[in-house]
Structure formats: structure tokens, C-alpha cells
Design a protein around this motif. Structure first.
Motif, PDB file in Angstrom:
ATOM      1  N   GLY A  80     -75.642   9.007 -39.836  1.00 50.60           N
ATOM      2  CA  GLY A  80     -75.461   7.940 -38.842  1.00 50.60           C
ATOM      3  C   GLY A  80     -75.508   8.484 -37.424  1.00 50.60           C
ATOM      4  O   GLY A  80     -76.393   9.239 -37.057  1.00 50.60           O
ATOM      5  N   GLU A  81     -74.522   8.107 -36.634  1.00 53.99           N
ATOM      6  CA  GLU A  81     -74.461   8.506 -35.227  1.00 53.99           C
ATOM      7  C   GLU A  81     -73.745   9.834 -35.010  1.00 53.99           C
ATOM      8  O   GLU A  81     -73.683  10.331 -33.898  1.00 53.99           O
ATOM      9  CB  GLU A  81     -73.755   7.417 -34.406  1.00 53.99           C
ATOM     10  CG  GLU A  81     -74.487   6.086 -34.374  1.00 53.99           C
ATOM     11  CD  GLU A  81     -75.831   6.189 -33.702  1.00 53.99           C
ATOM     12  OE1 GLU A  81     -75.936   6.828 -32.644  1.00 53.99           O
ATOM     13  OE2 GLU A  81     -76.802   5.649 -34.264  1.00 53.99           O
ATOM     14  N   LYS A  82     -73.177  10.409 -36.077  1.00 57.91           N
ATOM     15  CA  LYS A  82     -72.438  11.659 -35.951  1.00 57.91           C
ATOM     16  C   LYS A  82     -73.367  12.796 -35.535  1.00 57.91           C
ATOM     17  O   LYS A  82     -74.501  12.868 -35.989  1.00 57.91           O
ATOM     18  CB  LYS A  82     -71.764  12.027 -37.279  1.00 57.91           C
ATOM     19  CG  LYS A  82     -70.611  11.128 -37.651  1.00 57.91           C
ATOM     20  CD  LYS A  82     -70.054  11.438 -39.022  1.00 57.91           C
ATOM     21  CE  LYS A  82     -69.728  12.892 -39.195  1.00 57.91           C
ATOM     22  NZ  LYS A  82     -69.106  13.214 -40.478  1.00 57.91           N
ATOM     23  N   ASP A  83     -72.875  13.693 -34.681  1.00 63.65           N
ATOM     24  CA  ASP A  83     -73.645  14.881 -34.337  1.00 63.65           C
ATOM     25  C   ASP A  83     -72.833  16.156 -34.560  1.00 63.65           C
ATOM     26  O   ASP A  83     -73.239  17.226 -34.146  1.00 63.65           O
ATOM     27  CB  ASP A  83     -74.177  14.797 -32.905  1.00 63.65           C
ATOM     28  CG  ASP A  83     -73.086  14.667 -31.870  1.00 63.65           C
ATOM     29  OD1 ASP A  83     -71.900  14.635 -32.237  1.00 63.65           O
ATOM     30  OD2 ASP A  83     -73.415  14.598 -30.674  1.00 63.65           O
ATOM     31  N   VAL A  84     -71.674  16.038 -35.225  1.00 59.71           N
ATOM     32  CA  VAL A  84     -70.845  17.198 -35.558  1.00 59.71           C
ATOM     33  C   VAL A  84     -70.412  17.112 -37.019  1.00 59.71           C
ATOM     34  O   VAL A  84     -70.335  16.028 -37.594  1.00 59.71           O
ATOM     35  CB  VAL A  84     -69.597  17.311 -34.653  1.00 59.71           C
ATOM     36  CG1 VAL A  84     -69.982  17.529 -33.208  1.00 59.71           C
ATOM     37  CG2 VAL A  84     -68.711  16.104 -34.786  1.00 59.71           C
ATOM     38  N   CYS A  85     -70.151  18.280 -37.599  1.00 60.07           N
ATOM     39  CA  CYS A  85     -69.622  18.334 -38.963  1.00 60.07           C
ATOM     40  C   CYS A  85     -68.752  19.581 -39.108  1.00 60.07           C
ATOM     41  O   CYS A  85     -68.780  20.466 -38.255  1.00 60.07           O
ATOM     42  CB  CYS A  85     -70.744  18.302 -39.987  1.00 60.07           C
ATOM     43  SG  CYS A  85     -71.929  19.654 -39.848  1.00 60.07           S
TER      44      CYS A  85
ATOM     45  N   ASN B  95     -65.590  25.841 -39.558  1.00 54.38           N
ATOM     46  CA  ASN B  95     -66.201  25.875 -38.235  1.00 54.38           C
ATOM     47  C   ASN B  95     -66.574  24.460 -37.827  1.00 54.38           C
ATOM     48  O   ASN B  95     -66.654  23.555 -38.647  1.00 54.38           O
ATOM     49  CB  ASN B  95     -67.464  26.743 -38.230  1.00 54.38           C
ATOM     50  CG  ASN B  95     -67.165  28.217 -38.288  1.00 54.38           C
ATOM     51  OD1 ASN B  95     -66.112  28.672 -37.867  1.00 54.38           O
ATOM     52  ND2 ASN B  95     -68.095  28.980 -38.825  1.00 54.38           N
ATOM     53  N   TYR B  96     -66.818  24.310 -36.542  1.00 51.75           N
ATOM     54  CA  TYR B  96     -67.256  23.053 -35.953  1.00 51.75           C
ATOM     55  C   TYR B  96     -68.734  23.259 -35.657  1.00 51.75           C
ATOM     56  O   TYR B  96     -69.091  24.137 -34.882  1.00 51.75           O
ATOM     57  CB  TYR B  96     -66.425  22.837 -34.692  1.00 51.75           C
ATOM     58  CG  TYR B  96     -66.878  21.773 -33.740  1.00 51.75           C
ATOM     59  CD1 TYR B  96     -66.299  20.516 -33.759  1.00 51.75           C
ATOM     60  CD2 TYR B  96     -67.848  22.025 -32.771  1.00 51.75           C
ATOM     61  CE1 TYR B  96     -66.671  19.546 -32.859  1.00 51.75           C
ATOM     62  CE2 TYR B  96     -68.225  21.057 -31.877  1.00 51.75           C
ATOM     63  CZ  TYR B  96     -67.634  19.821 -31.929  1.00 51.75           C
ATOM     64  OH  TYR B  96     -68.006  18.861 -31.037  1.00 51.75           O
ATOM     65  N   TYR B  97     -69.612  22.493 -36.302  1.00 55.04           N
ATOM     66  CA  TYR B  97     -71.056  22.621 -36.111  1.00 55.04           C
ATOM     67  C   TYR B  97     -71.563  21.396 -35.359  1.00 55.04           C
ATOM     68  O   TYR B  97     -71.382  20.274 -35.809  1.00 55.04           O
ATOM     69  CB  TYR B  97     -71.781  22.712 -37.454  1.00 55.04           C
ATOM     70  CG  TYR B  97     -71.326  23.870 -38.301  1.00 55.04           C
ATOM     71  CD1 TYR B  97     -71.823  25.143 -38.069  1.00 55.04           C
ATOM     72  CD2 TYR B  97     -70.397  23.691 -39.317  1.00 55.04           C
ATOM     73  CE1 TYR B  97     -71.405  26.213 -38.844  1.00 55.04           C
ATOM     74  CE2 TYR B  97     -69.975  24.749 -40.094  1.00 55.04           C
ATOM     75  CZ  TYR B  97     -70.477  26.009 -39.845  1.00 55.04           C
ATOM     76  OH  TYR B  97     -70.054  27.058 -40.604  1.00 55.04           O
ATOM     77  N   LYS B  98     -72.178  21.638 -34.225  1.00 58.60           N
ATOM     78  CA  LYS B  98     -72.748  20.550 -33.426  1.00 58.60           C
ATOM     79  C   LYS B  98     -74.261  20.649 -33.513  1.00 58.60           C
ATOM     80  O   LYS B  98     -74.844  21.691 -33.210  1.00 58.60           O
ATOM     81  CB  LYS B  98     -72.294  20.639 -31.981  1.00 58.60           C
ATOM     82  CG  LYS B  98     -72.759  19.481 -31.136  1.00 58.60           C
ATOM     83  CD  LYS B  98     -72.077  19.478 -29.789  1.00 58.60           C
ATOM     84  CE  LYS B  98     -72.319  18.178 -29.084  1.00 58.60           C
ATOM     85  NZ  LYS B  98     -71.491  18.030 -27.917  1.00 58.60           N
ATOM     86  N   MET B  99     -74.883  19.568 -33.928  1.00 57.24           N
ATOM     87  CA  MET B  99     -76.336  19.505 -34.043  1.00 57.24           C
ATOM     88  C   MET B  99     -76.884  19.178 -32.648  1.00 57.24           C
ATOM     89  O   MET B  99     -76.781  18.036 -32.175  1.00 57.24           O
ATOM     90  CB  MET B  99     -76.749  18.445 -35.055  1.00 57.24           C
ATOM     91  CG  MET B  99     -76.024  18.557 -36.406  1.00 57.24           C
ATOM     92  SD  MET B  99     -76.125  20.154 -37.164  1.00 57.24           S
ATOM     93  CE  MET B  99     -77.763  20.141 -37.793  1.00 57.24           C
ATOM     94  N   LEU B 100     -77.425  20.173 -31.966  1.00 57.65           N
ATOM     95  CA  LEU B 100     -77.760  20.032 -30.543  1.00 57.65           C
ATOM     96  C   LEU B 100     -78.859  19.013 -30.276  1.00 57.65           C
ATOM     97  O   LEU B 100     -78.753  18.233 -29.327  1.00 57.65           O
ATOM     98  CB  LEU B 100     -78.138  21.392 -29.972  1.00 57.65           C
ATOM     99  CG  LEU B 100     -76.990  22.406 -29.942  1.00 57.65           C
ATOM    100  CD1 LEU B 100     -77.469  23.740 -29.381  1.00 57.65           C
ATOM    101  CD2 LEU B 100     -75.820  21.883 -29.133  1.00 57.65           C
ATOM    102  N   ARG B 101     -79.886  18.979 -31.070  1.00 53.74           N
ATOM    103  CA  ARG B 101     -80.967  18.007 -30.810  1.00 53.74           C
ATOM    104  C   ARG B 101     -80.474  16.579 -30.993  1.00 53.74           C
ATOM    105  O   ARG B 101     -80.840  15.695 -30.231  1.00 53.74           O
ATOM    106  CB  ARG B 101     -82.164  18.284 -31.708  1.00 53.74           C
ATOM    107  CG  ARG B 101     -82.873  19.548 -31.290  1.00 53.74           C
ATOM    108  CD  ARG B 101     -84.185  19.718 -31.954  1.00 53.74           C
ATOM    109  NE  ARG B 101     -84.835  20.893 -31.368  1.00 53.74           N
ATOM    110  CZ  ARG B 101     -85.894  21.466 -31.866  1.00 53.74           C
ATOM    111  NH1 ARG B 101     -86.455  20.975 -32.946  1.00 53.74           N
ATOM    112  NH2 ARG B 101     -86.413  22.513 -31.285  1.00 53.74           N
ATOM    113  N   LYS B 102     -79.639  16.369 -31.982  1.00 58.09           N
ATOM    114  CA  LYS B 102     -79.099  15.034 -32.208  1.00 58.09           C
ATOM    115  C   LYS B 102     -78.146  14.657 -31.076  1.00 58.09           C
ATOM    116  O   LYS B 102     -78.129  13.514 -30.622  1.00 58.09           O
ATOM    117  CB  LYS B 102     -78.382  14.983 -33.560  1.00 58.09           C
ATOM    118  CG  LYS B 102     -78.095  13.598 -34.037  1.00 58.09           C
ATOM    119  CD  LYS B 102     -77.660  13.598 -35.486  1.00 58.09           C
ATOM    120  CE  LYS B 102     -77.499  12.185 -35.987  1.00 58.09           C
ATOM    121  NZ  LYS B 102     -77.075  12.134 -37.376  1.00 58.09           N
TER     122      LYS B 102
END
Length: 144
Positions: free
Chosen positions: A32-37, A78-85
């Protein structure tokens, strides 16, 4: 839903197949709109059938390719941020804000300012009046 969207530019990145597979798994967590996991490296290793050390190498590769950002979160996740998203989301928010402001300005500025109709002037006469070049001109003559 059973599928994950990956943008075409990411598929053409110069990264290993394992790093790309890890990127796809991380992207699947960001539905969806999430950009972190926040999956643990152990969980990622189990999903890809790789060791934690191999997952760490893949993560390093993705960080160097500027596809993800990693922040330490406690002892096991860890906190993973999807940069392009995240960038795409930021662009969409900015565009929405600009469109909303333009629409608000458009609806509030239809020839009125503070609900007063704007006046039109004969600029030549107004200039003469303001500069006192012709004392015979009155203000009403400057209005169109």
C-alpha cells in the motif's frame, strides 16, 4: 494480494540477484502506501533461505545502491526505508498540496480581493493625478 510492484528502474540497477530478491521481499512488506518495514534479518534469511551474514551483505549492497535506508532499532530488528517509494510518496504529497493551494487561490481570486470588486483605471490620467502634472483631473475621471 499475492504480488509486489517493483519499478522498472530498480530492475535495471547494477545489483546482485540476491540483493534484488531481498529488495523484492522488503518491498512486499511495504504494501500500500507504506514505505518502511521492520523484519528481522533472521526472518529475511528464512524467507530467502540464506544465512543472516548473507542477508547483511545484501543489505549493504542495497544501501550502497541507494535503494534502501537502514536504521538500527533495538537488538533484533532494523528499520528499512524504501527510498524510491518514499521519494514518490513525497512528490505525490507535494503535488497534491500545490494543486489544493492553486484550486483554493483560483476559487478565491475571481476578480475580487477581500470580496471587493477590483477597479480598473486609466493609467495615464492616474499618473498625471498622482504626480500633480495636471491639477484639473479628479479621481473619478481616472476610473474606467
Amino acid at each position: 494480494m499475492g504480488f509486489t510492484l517493483i519499478d522498472n528502474d530498480t530492475m535495471l540497477e547494477n545489483i546482485s540477484d540476491g540483493a534484488f530478491r531481498l529488495y523484492c521481499v522488503l518491498q512486499s512488506y511495504c504494501y500500500g502506501e507504506k514505505d518502511v518495514c521492520f523484519p528481522s534479518q533472521k526472518t529475511l534469511g528464512e524467507k530467502l533461505k540464506r544465512s543472516v551474514r548473507t542477508i547483511q551483505r545484501y543489505i549493504k549492497e542495497l544501501v550502497e545502491a541507494k535503494l534502501i535506508e537502514v536504521k538500527r532499532r533495538g537488538s533484533n530488528n532494523n528499520y528499512y526505508k524504501m527510498l524510491r517509494k518514499a521519494v514518490q510518496k513525497s512528490i505525490q504529497n507535494t503535488v497534491s498540496t500545490i494543486k489544493a493551494a492553486a484550486e483554493k487561490h483560483k476559487s478565491s481570486s475571481k476578480g475580487n480581493f477581500n470580496n471587493y470588486k477590483q477597479r480598473n483605471y486609466n493609467m495615464n490620467k492616474l499618473e498625471k493625478l498622482l504626480l500633480n502634472n495636471d491639477s484639473g483631473i479628479c479621481y473619478e475621471e481616472c476610473l474606467l
